[in-house]
Design a protein around this motif. Structure first.
Motif, PDB file in Angstrom:
ATOM      1  N   LEU A 151      -2.678   0.867  -4.638  1.00 52.54           N
ATOM      2  CA  LEU A 151      -1.156  -0.452  -4.640  1.00 52.54           C
ATOM      3  C   LEU A 151      -0.678  -1.148  -5.594  1.00 52.54           C
ATOM      4  O   LEU A 151      -0.174  -0.585  -6.341  1.00 52.54           O
ATOM      5  N   GLN A 191      -6.733   3.429  -2.528  1.00 54.00           N
ATOM      6  CA  GLN A 191      -6.470   2.809  -2.474  1.00 54.00           C
ATOM      7  C   GLN A 191      -5.347   3.503  -3.445  1.00 54.00           C
ATOM      8  O   GLN A 191      -5.408   3.197  -4.382  1.00 54.00           O
ATOM      9  N   ALA A 204     -10.816   1.370  -4.424  1.00 51.74           N
ATOM     10  CA  ALA A 204     -12.017   1.978  -3.727  1.00 51.74           C
ATOM     11  C   ALA A 204     -13.534   1.034  -2.828  1.00 51.74           C
ATOM     12  O   ALA A 204     -13.119   0.007  -3.917  1.00 51.74           O
ATOM     13  N   SER A 221     -11.385   4.977   1.612  1.00 47.78           N
ATOM     14  CA  SER A 221     -11.759   4.358   1.764  1.00 47.78           C
ATOM     15  C   SER A 221     -10.135   3.885  -0.171  1.00 47.78           C
ATOM     16  O   SER A 221      -9.815   3.071   0.018  1.00 47.78           O
ATOM     17  N   THR A 270       0.719  -0.977  -0.048  1.00 50.49           N
ATOM     18  CA  THR A 270       0.271   0.115  -0.062  1.00 50.49           C
ATOM     19  C   THR A 270       0.997   0.799   0.476  1.00 50.49           C
ATOM     20  O   THR A 270       1.455   1.025   0.949  1.00 50.49           O
ATOM     21  N   HIS A 271       1.029   2.511  -1.180  1.00 50.64           N
ATOM     22  CA  HIS A 271       1.444   3.072  -1.376  1.00 50.64           C
ATOM     23  C   HIS A 271       0.683   4.745  -0.907  1.00 50.64           C
ATOM     24  O   HIS A 271       1.531   5.932  -0.462  1.00 50.64           O
ATOM     25  N   VAL A 272      -0.547   4.897  -0.862  1.00 45.67           N
ATOM     26  CA  VAL A 272      -1.373   6.222  -0.312  1.00 45.67           C
ATOM     27  C   VAL A 272      -2.215   5.561   0.042  1.00 45.67           C
ATOM     28  O   VAL A 272      -3.250   4.436  -0.670  1.00 45.67           O
ATOM     29  N   GLU A 273      -3.253   5.734   1.206  1.00 47.40           N
ATOM     30  CA  GLU A 273      -4.876   5.959   1.883  1.00 47.40           C
ATOM     31  C   GLU A 273      -5.550   7.114   1.404  1.00 47.40           C
ATOM     32  O   GLU A 273      -4.603   7.979   1.446  1.00 47.40           O
ATOM     33  N   ASP A 274      -6.426   6.877   2.702  1.00 46.44           N
ATOM     34  CA  ASP A 274      -7.617   8.170   2.497  1.00 46.44           C
ATOM     35  C   ASP A 274      -7.863   8.737   2.027  1.00 46.44           C
ATOM     36  O   ASP A 274      -8.181  10.123   1.628  1.00 46.44           O
ATOM     37  N   ARG A 275      -7.844   8.344   0.241  1.00 45.95           N
ATOM     38  CA  ARG A 275      -8.387   8.882  -0.778  1.00 45.95           C
ATOM     39  C   ARG A 275      -9.444   8.629  -1.208  1.00 45.95           C
ATOM     40  O   ARG A 275     -10.082   8.181  -0.886  1.00 45.95           O
ATOM     41  N   THR A 315      -5.248   0.988  -8.338  1.00 46.38           N
ATOM     42  CA  THR A 315      -5.901   1.723  -7.484  1.00 46.38           C
ATOM     43  C   THR A 315      -7.243   1.340  -7.531  1.00 46.38           C
ATOM     44  O   THR A 315      -8.032   0.640  -7.725  1.00 46.38           O
TER      45      THR A 315
END
Length: 273
Positions: free
Chosen positions: A253, A251, A235, A249, A5-10, A233
Motif C-alpha cells: 500500500l 498487500q 497482511a 491477504s 493499493t499497488h500489490v494484492e494476493d501475496r 506492507t
C-alpha cells in the motif's frame, strides 16, 4: 489519508526498501524478494529461505540478505548470484539495516555489527523481540523497534560502527512496533501488526500522525521521487501456527505524506563519513 493499493494476493510481505527508483519488498511465504514496477507489475530479483526474510542494500548497491536458518549473511552480487558474505553463527536472525558508512546491523537473539569487510561483532542483547531498525542521517544513532517491549530503543554509533549509550527513545503505550523508517524532522514511522496501523512518533513517544488499515502493518518505508510516499506492507495475521492462512491477504500500500524520508534504510550510493 488516501491509501492506494499497488500489490494484492501475496503472502506475508515485509522489508520494503526504496532503491534505484523502485520499491523492493520481500514475500516471506514465497521466499522471494521483488520489485514493484510502475504499472503494478512485480519482478522476482532474488530467492532465499523464509520466514524470516529481510534485506537492505550496501553502499555499493549490492543486496545483503537475512534468510531463515542461514548461518551466513548473504550478498546478492550485481550479476544476480547470491553468495555467503558474513558468518553470523547459528542463532535465528530477523532484521537488517545498512548505514551510510556501509556497516550493517542485524538483530535476532542479539544485535551484531557486520563491517563492510564481512567481520561480525556482537553489540547488544536482551531485547524484547527486536524488529525493524533505522539509522539517523548523520550516522550517529541506531533505533531498534522492540515489539514485545512496546518501545523504540536507541544507541549512539561510534565512528567504527560500535554501539553505546543504550536508552529508550520512545515508549509507545499500546503500540507494537515492527518495521520502521525515519523522516527529515527526526520522527519515526512504525508499522503495528495487532493494531492494524502505521504511526508517526517523535522522540519521547508523542504521536504525530496515524494511518489506519484493515489488516496488520508489518513494515513501512518512505520512498518515491521526493521520499514523500509512505509504502506499507500489510497482511492478515493469525499467529505463526496459522501462518498459511495469510496467503492471499498480503498487500503493498502507499500513502502520501508531507515530510520526506531521511536516514537509512536508504538507497545510498556513496560512503558517508
Amino acid at each position: 489519508m488516501n491509501v492506494s493499493t499497488h500489490v494484492e494476493d501475496r503472502g506475508l510481505v515485509e522489508s520494503p526498501r526504496w532503491h534505484e527508483g523502485k520499491l523492493w519488498f520481500a514475500d516471506w511465504m514465497a521466499g522471494e524478494i521483488l520489485t514493484l514496477g510502475s504499472q503494478g507489475d512485480t519482478h522476482v530479483m532474488a530467492r532465499a529461505k523464509a520466514p524470516p526474510l529481510s534485506f537492505d542494500f550496501s553502499v555499493d548497491g549490492r543486496m545483503l540478505i537475512v534468510a531463515s536458518g542461514e548461518q551466513w549473511l548473504l550478498r546478492r552480487e550485481k550479476s544476480g548470484e547470491v553468495k555467503p558474505f558474513a558468518d553470523l553463527g547459528g542463532t535465528e536472525w530477523n532484521e537488517i539495516v545498512v548505514d551510510g558508512r556501509g556497516n550493517a546491523y542485524v538483530n535476532g537473539a542479539e544485535l551484531v555489527l557486520v563491517t563492510p569487510d564481512g567481520k561480525v561483532q556482537a553489540q547488544a542483547e536482551g531485547f524484547a523481540f527486536p524488529n525493524g531498525m533505522a539509522v539517523t542521517p548523520d550516522n550517529s544513532v541506531l533505533i531498534v523497534a522492540e515489539s514485545h517491549g512496546r518501545c523504540l530503543t536507541a544507541f549512539d554509533i561510534a565512528a567504527d560502527g560500535s554501539l553505546s549509550r543504550r536508552r529508550v527513545w520512545a515508549n509507545l503505550g499500546t503500540g507494537t512496533p515492527d518495521g520502521i523508517c525515519m523522516d527529515e524532522s527526526g520522527a519515526v514511522w512504525y508499522a503495528d501488526v495487532p493494531n492494524q496501523r502505521c504511526v508517526r512518533v517523535r522522540e519521547g513517544g508523542a504521536v504525530l500522525d496515524e494511518v489506519i488499515l484493515d489488516r496488520g502493518a508489518f513494515a513501512c518505508m518512505l520512498g518515491g521521487p521526493t521520499r514523500q510516499t509512505l509504502y506499507i506492507t500489510a497482511a492478515n495475521w493469525f499467529g505463526m501456527a496459522r501462518m498459511g492462512e495469510m496467503q492471499g491477504s498480503g498487500q503493498v500500500l502507499s500513502v502520501p505524506v508531507p515530510v520526506p524520508g531521511a536516514g537509512w534504510p536508504l538507497a545510498a550510493t556513496s560512503v558517508v563519513s
